[in-house]
Every structure is written in C-alpha cells, then in structure tokens.
Write an enzyme that holds these catalytic residues in place. Structure first.
Site, PDB file in Angstrom:
ATOM      1  N   ARG A  28     -29.667  57.459  27.147  1.00  0.00           N
ATOM      2  CA  ARG A  28     -30.999  56.839  27.300  1.00  0.00           C
ATOM      3  C   ARG A  28     -31.112  56.075  28.456  1.00  0.00           C
ATOM      4  NH1 ARG A  28     -30.362  52.366  27.487  1.00  0.00           N
ATOM      5  NH2 ARG A  28     -30.334  50.812  25.888  1.00  0.00           N
ATOM      6  N   ARG A  62     -24.191  56.806  24.423  1.00  0.00           N
ATOM      7  CA  ARG A  62     -23.397  56.385  23.183  1.00  0.00           C
ATOM      8  C   ARG A  62     -22.534  57.686  23.053  1.00  0.00           C
ATOM      9  NH1 ARG A  62     -27.724  54.698  19.107  1.00  0.00           N
ATOM     10  NH2 ARG A  62     -27.342  52.648  20.253  1.00  0.00           N
ATOM     11  N   SER A  99     -21.715  40.795  11.337  1.00  0.00           N
ATOM     12  CA  SER A  99     -22.998  41.674  10.821  1.00  0.00           C
ATOM     13  C   SER A  99     -22.143  42.922  10.232  1.00  0.00           C
ATOM     14  CB  SER A  99     -23.811  42.034  11.831  1.00  0.00           C
ATOM     15  OG  SER A  99     -23.207  43.066  12.820  1.00  0.00           O
ATOM     16  N   HIS A 105     -17.225  48.904  23.083  1.00  0.00           N
ATOM     17  CA  HIS A 105     -18.379  48.815  24.250  1.00  0.00           C
ATOM     18  C   HIS A 105     -17.720  48.630  25.589  1.00  0.00           C
ATOM     19  CE1 HIS A 105     -21.805  47.211  21.614  1.00  0.00           C
ATOM     20  NE2 HIS A 105     -21.445  48.070  21.130  1.00  0.00           N
ATOM     21  N   GLU A 124     -24.050  51.075  30.194  1.00  0.00           N
ATOM     22  CA  GLU A 124     -23.221  50.631  28.673  1.00  0.00           C
ATOM     23  C   GLU A 124     -22.902  51.717  27.834  1.00  0.00           C
ATOM     24  OE1 GLU A 124     -24.590  46.981  26.068  1.00  0.00           O
ATOM     25  OE2 GLU A 124     -25.630  48.752  25.217  1.00  0.00           O
ATOM     26  N   GLU A 139     -28.831  50.114  10.201  1.00  0.00           N
ATOM     27  CA  GLU A 139     -28.849  48.491  10.269  1.00  0.00           C
ATOM     28  C   GLU A 139     -29.632  48.293  11.343  1.00  0.00           C
ATOM     29  OE1 GLU A 139     -27.106  44.528  11.414  1.00  0.00           O
ATOM     30  OE2 GLU A 139     -27.429  46.247  12.598  1.00  0.00           O
TER      31      GLU A 139
END
Ligand code: 0O2
Length: 180
Positions: A28, A62, A99, A105, A124, A139
């Site tokens: 994206r 991703r 969390s 990453h 990223e 989440e």
C-alpha cells in the site's frame, strides 16, 4: 519494485520446492491525509525534508508467511539483496511488544529510476505469519474504533491471545517438521 521481486521469489519457491516461504503479500501507498496526520501527531513541521527523512512508511509492504521460521528466511533473503539498503531492523518476533504485537520490521531503501535520475525510496516491510497478521489486524481495528483507548481488561485479553498465537505458531513448526 519490491512487490514484484517478492512475487517472483514466491513463484521461484513454488516452482523449485512446491511450497513457498511467502503465503501472500499486501502492498500500500500511504494516503496524503494519513501522512499529514502522522506528521502532525509526531509534531513534525510539514516540510518536504521531514516527509522524506521522518516518515518511513509511505510505501509499505506486508509479507505474510505460513510459518514463523519462514519470517527469518525472508529477512535473510531481503538482507542479501545487493541493491537493497537496510536502514532499520526491528525483531518483534523474538521480542514481541508489550501490546503482544509480533512482526519483523525492516525499513529498506530501494533505488527507483525517475526520468533521468535514480532516487532512493524508503519502504517499510512488515513480515509476519498468518496468525500474527490475524491478531495485528483485529487489534489495529479495535484501537482505531476506540481512538487508541482500549480498556486494561481488553488489552490484557489481547496479550493473552497474542501468547496463544505464539504457542500455535510454534506448534505448527513442530507439526510441519514431523510431517517432513
Ligand atoms: P499505522 O496506522 O499502521 O500506520 P514509526 O511509526 O514507524 O514512525 P514506530 O512506531 O517506532 O515508528 O515503529 P514500529 O514500532 O516499528 O511500528 C510501525 C508500524 O508497526 C505501526 O505503524 C503499525 O502498523 C505496526 N505496529 C506497531 N506496534 C503495533 C501494535 O502494537 N499493534 C498493531 N496492530 N500494529 C503495530 P503506525 O504508523 O504506528 O500505525
């Protein structure tokens, strides 16, 4: 560019080994309004220089892997690409966030030809298993729906779920090894 290379890698694995370390990919480009929101939240002056230097995720990819082990194989493959420069590396797979968030990453720099010049563009990369992706997507939505203010009870429940997912990911590695 990176998406295409990862798609080729996915095909190569399927062709040579009959399976892949990549289950699927999601790419994206961050919308201008989201970039501005992020810069404002982080109190960056809205300048082109800050946009290039401070915002790492305008281009995002991703990579979803079937198994936890595959994450490290993909990371090694990317780090071994001679024309890709790794700027930032964060291993939240080995050390998940408070969390419960788990993902690997990388912020990398890809050289993109534009007209007569070549410019370095940051991407990223978030590399995680299907199970980690399931947890992270839900989440993220829950946090957004409640404007980042989820109750202590809900966040504790989410940490518990993340631990169950980690256990599940480890079990899937064991089962897969037994079947080989
Ligand atoms: P969004 O809405 O996904 O874009 P950075 O935000 O990159 O300047 P940071 O926060 O130190 O710096 O980087 P980090 O920790 O590597 O996180 C980058 C991205 O990972 C986040 O982007 C999220 O997409 C994801 N992420 C990190 N922590 C969590 C978490 O606890 N839960 C979920 N679901 N995702 C997480 P953004 O820009 O914060 O958010």
């Amino acid at each position: 560019q990176l998406q295409t290379r990862m798609e080729i890698l996915q095909d190569e694995f399927k062709y040579f080994y009959g399976c892949s370390v990549i289950e699927h990919l999601k790419a994206r480009i961050k919308k201008p309004e989201s970039i501005i929101k992020k810069m404002e939240n982080k109190n960056y002056e809205l300048t082109y220089r800050n946009l290039v230097e401070q915002v790492n995720d305008i281009a995002g990819l991703r990579i979803i892997c079937p198994l936890k082990d595959d994450i490290f194989s993909v990371v090694d493959i990317i780090k071994g690409m001679p024309d890709i420069n790794v700027l930032i590396e964060k291993d939240y797979v080995t050390n998940p966030k408070k969390s419960g968030y788990a993902s690997y990453h990388l912020v990398v720099e890809v050289l993109v030809p534009v007209m007569k010049q070549v410019i370095p563009v940051k991407v990223e990369l978030q590399i995680r298993t299907l199970a980690m992706d399931f947890w992270a997507s839900l989440e993220h939505d829950l946090k957004y729906k409640s404007n980042n203010k989820i109750s202590k009870k809900v966040s504790n429940e989410l940490v518990k779920c993340a631990k169950m997912i980690n256990k599940l990911d480890n079990q899937m590695i064991t089962i897969t090894k037994e079947c080989k």
